[in-house]
Enzyme design. Sequence first.
Site, PDB file in Angstrom:
ATOM      1  N   GLU A 137       0.686  -1.224  -0.078  1.00 20.08           N
ATOM      2  CA  GLU A 137       0.063   0.074   0.043  1.00 20.08           C
ATOM      3  C   GLU A 137       0.750   1.313  -0.049  1.00 20.08           C
ATOM      4  O   GLU A 137       0.519   2.336  -0.412  1.00 20.08           O
ATOM      5  CB  GLU A 137      -1.129  -0.008   1.272  1.00 20.08           C
ATOM      6  CG  GLU A 137      -2.052  -0.888   1.147  1.00 20.08           C
ATOM      7  CD  GLU A 137      -3.440  -0.553   0.282  1.00 20.08           C
ATOM      8  OE1 GLU A 137      -2.879   0.482  -0.206  1.00 20.08           O
ATOM      9  OE2 GLU A 137      -4.349  -1.185   0.250  1.00 20.08           O
ATOM     10  N   SER A 397     -28.373 -32.638  50.304  1.00 17.21           N
ATOM     11  CA  SER A 397     -27.299 -33.270  51.558  1.00 17.21           C
ATOM     12  C   SER A 397     -25.949 -32.646  51.674  1.00 17.21           C
ATOM     13  O   SER A 397     -25.068 -32.836  52.632  1.00 17.21           O
ATOM     14  CB  SER A 397     -27.004 -34.791  51.516  1.00 17.21           C
ATOM     15  OG  SER A 397     -28.251 -35.568  51.566  1.00 17.21           O
TER      16      SER A 397
END
Length: 742
Positions: A137, A397
Amino acid sequence: MERDDGLSPPLRGRVGEGGTNSPSPDTSDSSPAPPLPGPPHKGEGEGRKWPRRLAVTAVVAGLAGFFGYAGLSDALRLIEKSLPPVPDPANVPTSQIVVDRTDALLRPYTIADGRWRLPVKLADVDPMFLTMLKGYEDRRFDEHHGVDWWALGRAATQVVRNGHIVSGGSTLTMQVARLVQGGSTRQAESKLRQIVHARALEQKLDKNQILSLYLTLAPYGGNLEGIRAATLAYFGKEPRRLTIAEAALLVALPQSPEARRPDRDPKAAKAARDRVLDRLVTAGVLDEETAAAAKTERVPTGRKPFPMLAAHLGDQARRRHPTDPVIQLTVDGRLQAKLEALAGTRAAKAGPKASVAILVADHVTGDILASVGSAGFMDGTRNGFVDMTEAIRSPGSTLKPLIYGLAFEQGLAHPQSLIEDKPSAFAGYAPVNFDGFYRGTVTIHDALTQSLNVPAVQVLDAVGPARLIARMKRAEASPRLPDMSAAGLAVGLGGVGISLRDLVALYGAIARGGRPVSLHAEPAPRTPTAEPAPVLEPLAAWYVGNILADVPPPTIGARGRIAYKTGTSYGYRDAWSIGFDGRTVIGVWAGRADGAPVSGLSGIGTAAPLLFEAFDKMGGQRAPLPSAPRGALIAANGDLPAPLKRFRGNDVLTSKAPDTPEIAFPPDGVQVDLGIRAGDPMPLAIKIRNGQPPFTWFANGVPIARTPFARSESWAPDGPGFVTLSVVDSAGRSDRVTVFVE
């Protein structure tokens, strides 16, 4: 980013062309020359006109240039005023993200308009991608000041020669300017705005900041912005390490993000990627062999889902910190992923609407290492949006260890004390065992490892349901009683509401010698605080943990790997298993989020295997359980003091006989200064009245008697804190007080 999206050619000399529009010399001098004396020679008039014409032309050209420059300057000033302010890369709106204890991504959220724009740092991007991006680029990115005039000139020349765009002239800085401004680049005015804006960006930001803006804002198709969102969506990974083919695709996509979306047109994406590879070979960034190998790699054909680990915790943290860009949790991301997969697999086997929750915590620090709230956050059939680590359910329990721990602490029982498991009624409440059978006379140890109901209720009747609830609150649990009623004996078998997180905190306290632990999902400062009241005294907590380590594992294996307990709520609605080792406590819940029964559901059959698998997922070497503390009485039943050989229950303990022993000093609930903090402690004097000798004396559950027929005793505590003193006489009658010594 303008090679293939139909952008107009770069400006060709618009800035500074004012001098080319001046009038020609033939029309610039319309006034006659003044008469000269004497007859002119042939051609002399024309020869004298040229200098004057050139002078006039220069003046006119200068005036035209001046006014053209002034007009352009005015235009540039107007553009500069209309530009958005130069953004601070650190303040660009990005997706709020939740990260784990190592800063690994757990879950991102979209920004306000639904786009994925994740924060990213240059150091977290593959350096090869950055090299390829610049090579394709903007080769002179590190040298120019926002505009590459040579590239613009080359692009303009190519347009003139070829009639179309061959290569763009925009720099990365100009592309950032366009991304910040928004809008199109098809007009010459837009290109001029980019040039002006690029110069402004370069004046206020350094190259790394400009590159960071590009990596954050570049479009990658659909609602994806920035390289981090792209790599997660297309490759399912962070941008830290990319293949050459992946990097090339990411270079190509921002030029035409919609046309080249690999999830919509993989052929177009591949063609664009391959063109990038060819260009980089020409530029000398890649060699031909590397590019050829990269071309053989397949492009992705769909988008991957963004991570959504610890989704319930993330949502809760986001509500607490709505504006924080990054929220860190104490969660271990890798462990979280393993346990979420485990929960999903096991829930699928349990039924179409079943769910599973798992909570893992470090009971030394209180850090929550994993929190699986359901079998699938987005699974509506399982009500996955409900966080079952926080849901209030019946614990079955699972409270029995605390019940027995209170009895040990108060000197009412020892793990080898005998207790009766037979049909019994307690003021109309008649508990039965889970399997409907009774074992007769058993030890407290066996009653707990076998999770017998009747012995647990007998002991709870002696220690008191109110005390059980109070100790649960010391563990930072929040028990819920039906209709705010008083606690009854049914609490011991699940008649109270509690969450998985509460149970993990409770068992974490037992694991650390009775000291409560504050669980937290966000990093908490380590500030010294006053020692809170204990859930259990250290010896009582060790007795409990030692018994739980003897509970048989759900499958073939050696006991003692972890200390754990299971529970099943009434009607097979909830299955529980909570266990710990020397460092970690894990809780598991299984059932349906809507509270409906699940056939075959049980703590030992459903939740316990999950618990052991969760410990296996932890990896590494398991921390051993603590060894016996000083004062532990390790003896068979026949070697115990007479009052501890058999648990007698409230038929003796609540006797109203006037000869019941009573601790006369210290009184219950007082604070006694023994000079411990001053470094010169004195022993604590204990006095008793009434009762029949010989007496058995206990401090925090540890026998301390030296003179069993005396009515006074002295004891030197280890340090400051709460102390429970108890005494049992020859008839098994007892009294106890709790004081604070310092």
